[in-house]
Design a protein around this motif. Structure first.
Motif, PDB file in Angstrom:
ATOM      1  N   UNK A   4       3.502   7.762   6.097  1.00 37.70           N
ATOM      2  CA  UNK A   4       4.273   8.676   5.259  1.00 37.70           C
ATOM      3  C   UNK A   4       5.706   8.185   5.151  1.00 37.70           C
ATOM      4  N   UNK A   5       6.194   8.150   3.909  1.00 36.31           N
ATOM      5  CA  UNK A   5       7.556   7.698   3.630  1.00 36.31           C
ATOM      6  C   UNK A   5       8.084   8.439   2.406  1.00 36.31           C
ATOM      7  N   UNK A  19      -1.238   0.009   2.317  1.00 36.82           N
ATOM      8  CA  UNK A  19      -0.875  -1.395   2.156  1.00 36.82           C
ATOM      9  C   UNK A  19      -1.217  -1.835   0.735  1.00 36.82           C
ATOM     10  N   UNK A  20      -0.391  -2.665   0.141  1.00 38.58           N
ATOM     11  CA  UNK A  20      -0.638  -3.141  -1.226  1.00 38.58           C
ATOM     12  C   UNK A  20      -1.888  -4.015  -1.291  1.00 38.58           C
ATOM     13  N   UNK A  42       4.833  -5.084   1.427  1.00 36.56           N
ATOM     14  CA  UNK A  42       4.977  -3.960   0.510  1.00 36.56           C
ATOM     15  C   UNK A  42       3.790  -3.009   0.603  1.00 36.56           C
ATOM     16  N   UNK A  43       4.109  -1.729   0.497  1.00 41.27           N
ATOM     17  CA  UNK A  43       3.111  -0.660   0.532  1.00 41.27           C
ATOM     18  C   UNK A  43       3.215   0.134  -0.767  1.00 41.27           C
ATOM     19  N   UNK A  58       7.834  -1.796   3.503  1.00 41.11           N
ATOM     20  CA  UNK A  58       7.577  -0.769   4.513  1.00 41.11           C
ATOM     21  C   UNK A  58       8.769  -0.508   5.425  1.00 41.11           C
ATOM     22  N   UNK A  59       9.734  -1.403   5.475  1.00 38.21           N
ATOM     23  CA  UNK A  59      10.917  -1.194   6.311  1.00 38.21           C
ATOM     24  C   UNK A  59      12.160  -0.792   5.525  1.00 38.21           C
ATOM     25  N   UNK A  60      12.091  -0.844   4.185  1.00 33.36           N
ATOM     26  CA  UNK A  60      13.266  -0.557   3.367  1.00 33.36           C
ATOM     27  C   UNK A  60      12.823   0.081   2.050  1.00 33.36           C
ATOM     28  N   UNK A  61      12.890   1.400   1.962  1.00 31.15           N
ATOM     29  CA  UNK A  61      12.393   2.095   0.774  1.00 31.15           C
ATOM     30  C   UNK A  61      13.167   1.747  -0.495  1.00 31.15           C
TER      31      UNK A  61
END
Length: 72
Positions: A4-5, A19-20, A42-43, A58-61
């Motif tokens: 969740x993001x 996951x992409x 990337x997700x 995934x680490x930087x929206x």
């Protein structure tokens, strides 16, 4: 396993991301100039009944893109 993001496209509450896919990563490599290693990080958002086209790292929206409509 989804995570969740926040999604810049969906706004509001947290959205599930997965996951992409290979096709999504290929687009990021060819059209956005990412390396395969970068694209692998990337997700994709599954918000809006899985119709959202946002992919983000995934680490930087803020490091993300909206995929073309072909990916809907």
């Amino acid at each position: 396993m989804p995570m969740s993001k926040h999604c810049e496209n969906c706004q509001g509450p947290l959205q599930d991301f997965r996951h992409s896919t290979d096709a999504e990563q290929t687009y990021l490599i060819k059209e956005k100039g990412l390396s395969p290693a970068e694209a692998n990080g990337f997700w994709r958002c599954e918000g809006n009944d899985k119709k959202c086209r946002r992919v983000q790292h995934h680490l930087n929206q803020r490091n993300g893109y909206t995929l073309p409509e072909d990916f809907a």
